[in-house]
Motif scaffolding. Sequence first.
Motif, PDB file in Angstrom:
ATOM      1  N   THR A 170       0.859  -1.183   0.000  1.00 35.43           N
ATOM      2  CA  THR A 170       0.000   0.000   0.000  1.00 35.43           C
ATOM      3  C   THR A 170       0.892   1.228   0.000  1.00 35.43           C
ATOM      4  O   THR A 170       1.771   1.374   0.856  1.00 35.43           O
ATOM      5  CB  THR A 170      -0.923   0.040   1.238  1.00 35.43           C
ATOM      6  OG1 THR A 170      -1.719  -1.142   1.258  1.00 35.43           O
ATOM      7  CG2 THR A 170      -1.834   1.259   1.183  1.00 35.43           C
ATOM      8  N   GLU A 201      -1.115   2.768 -13.596  1.00 35.04           N
ATOM      9  CA  GLU A 201      -2.067   1.739 -14.047  1.00 35.04           C
ATOM     10  C   GLU A 201      -1.378   0.376 -14.114  1.00 35.04           C
ATOM     11  O   GLU A 201      -1.966  -0.647 -13.751  1.00 35.04           O
ATOM     12  CB  GLU A 201      -2.646   2.115 -15.413  1.00 35.04           C
ATOM     13  CG  GLU A 201      -3.579   3.315 -15.370  1.00 35.04           C
ATOM     14  CD  GLU A 201      -4.704   3.124 -14.349  1.00 35.04           C
ATOM     15  OE1 GLU A 201      -5.387   2.072 -14.401  1.00 35.04           O
ATOM     16  OE2 GLU A 201      -4.904   4.023 -13.515  1.00 35.04           O
ATOM     17  N   LYS A 204      -1.007  -0.816 -10.514  1.00 31.13           N
ATOM     18  CA  LYS A 204      -2.282  -1.282  -9.957  1.00 31.13           C
ATOM     19  C   LYS A 204      -2.558  -2.711 -10.411  1.00 31.13           C
ATOM     20  O   LYS A 204      -3.008  -3.553  -9.619  1.00 31.13           O
ATOM     21  CB  LYS A 204      -3.423  -0.357 -10.396  1.00 31.13           C
ATOM     22  CG  LYS A 204      -3.467   0.984  -9.689  1.00 31.13           C
ATOM     23  CD  LYS A 204      -4.620   1.831 -10.197  1.00 31.13           C
ATOM     24  CE  LYS A 204      -4.694   3.170  -9.475  1.00 31.13           C
ATOM     25  NZ  LYS A 204      -5.788   4.021 -10.007  1.00 31.13           N
ATOM     26  N   ASN A 209      -1.667  -1.070  -4.057  1.00 30.19           N
ATOM     27  CA  ASN A 209      -2.830  -0.299  -3.628  1.00 30.19           C
ATOM     28  C   ASN A 209      -2.387   1.134  -3.348  1.00 30.19           C
ATOM     29  O   ASN A 209      -1.465   1.358  -2.562  1.00 30.19           O
ATOM     30  CB  ASN A 209      -3.440  -0.923  -2.368  1.00 30.19           C
ATOM     31  CG  ASN A 209      -4.612  -0.117  -1.837  1.00 30.19           C
ATOM     32  OD1 ASN A 209      -5.414   0.404  -2.606  1.00 30.19           O
ATOM     33  ND2 ASN A 209      -4.714  -0.007  -0.522  1.00 30.19           N
ATOM     34  N   PHE A 210      -3.006   2.110  -4.002  1.00 28.07           N
ATOM     35  CA  PHE A 210      -2.631   3.514  -3.838  1.00 28.07           C
ATOM     36  C   PHE A 210      -3.679   4.247  -3.016  1.00 28.07           C
ATOM     37  O   PHE A 210      -4.874   4.132  -3.274  1.00 28.07           O
ATOM     38  CB  PHE A 210      -2.504   4.196  -5.201  1.00 28.07           C
ATOM     39  CG  PHE A 210      -1.362   3.697  -6.037  1.00 28.07           C
ATOM     40  CD1 PHE A 210      -0.084   4.199  -5.874  1.00 28.07           C
ATOM     41  CD2 PHE A 210      -1.574   2.718  -7.013  1.00 28.07           C
ATOM     42  CE1 PHE A 210       0.968   3.735  -6.644  1.00 28.07           C
ATOM     43  CE2 PHE A 210      -0.527   2.250  -7.790  1.00 28.07           C
ATOM     44  CZ  PHE A 210       0.746   2.766  -7.596  1.00 28.07           C
TER      45      PHE A 210
END
Length: 488
Positions: A170, A201, A204, A209-210
């Motif tokens: 994260t 992208e 992800k 997880n951003f």
Amino acid sequence: MGKITGFMEFERIEEGYRPIKERVKHHKEFILALTDEQAKVQGARCMDCGIPFCNNGCPVNNIIPDFNDLVYRQDWENAWAVLDSTNNFPEFTGRICPAPCEEACTLNVNDEPVGIKSLEHAIIDRAWENGWVKPRAARIKTGKKVAVVGSGPAGLAAAQQLARAGHEVTLFEKNDRLGGLLRYGIPDFKMEKGHIDRRVEQMKAEGVNFRTGVIIGKLPEGSKVTNLAKESIDPKELQKDFDAVLLAGGAEQSRDLPVPGRNLDGVHFAMEFLPQQNRVNAGDKIKGQISAAGKHVIVIGGGDTGSDCVGTSNRHGAASVTQFELMPEPPEQENKELTWPYWPYKLRTSSSHEEGCEREFAIATKEFIGEKGKVTGLKTVRVEWKDGKMTEVAGSEQTLKADLVLLAMGFVSPVATILEGFGVDKDARGNAKASTDFIGGYATSIPKVFAAGDIRRGQSLVVWAIREGRQAARAVDEFLMGFSDLPR
């Protein structure tokens, strides 16, 4: 080695620029990349040295002779594979890196170096165009959770490497968009932000997880650092919820100039000015945007950030732009016998300077002067350096007109409160104290908390941030698993 005599037959080919009158009307990239034939010729100049100093001059240790040879042979996909093996984001470095690899090129001893940066640029752009850049999600998950704080190049590189190792990553960013100073510091005309977006992208899809708009801890009272965070998290929570925490928040405290008149309206840090334009370019509305339109602008600081202020001011339509540098004017040509293969001290003229800028060297600001609370000029004095000491030149004082002054004198330290929130020991410069040792590297004084990038080493280059992010990822992986297959 593609062409044995190539370095004797061909001259260096520079990437071109769009005309000045055209490019100052917008904030988009304006570099004219090499054609395939030009890239082939540039690759042919590589001598495939027995000791490739370029490889050591590059902080991420790109395998430069190999991809030079592959470009010469027009084997672009394998050239990309070689480049990708050492650098997570060549589209960043291929645009904004000052290319220490080229200064270390053996051909640079008595000739012009191979255009390594332009080849890197050409390789990665072709890779994206052909769909070779794809997500590489881990096949096996480790069950370990890692928090990365900061989404600049160090944080992004570390997060990508850790996700590929199978960890649940994260990444926390205090701003509303990802990229750190790549997003809100580097002007769009040097690097458009779509390059960041497509990497995000990809990441992800690899499992990262951003979380944007989240600050870890609190900013100091009255902090000038941009902060649009809508949520704050106590550092102790991260330590409790994650198996490891990597601090990659950068060095954002700008060096100030505490002289009389500093509080006048119209005197701003560069990092108040530049991020606003990036936000406007992204479609945001900025109330009271700092504008250089029609103004006499003085930029204090002779480095890249100062150059970025020059280019942005020209695009605003400034009446004049002057850049100050405290140090003497460097020589136009370095003494290669003394400096090669290291980074030389010499005069560097950027594309922004060429667009319109007066450059003043060996000059210091004594006072900001103004009327009705607004800056109208500067009192300056010439300085000279002897035995490493600066003295003022008697009788050299003068007053220069200025409607806007931008302070671009570098960055002194990371935001102190994040380190204090974790209780991390700091070095003499206020950075996170952590070594780069092969065993136990990047670990701070607090168990399971690591630090990498500018928050650890101080203000530096994007390519150094990528290197530290990659190396810290390996250190974290080794800490969690007892061993690591990640490259260092």
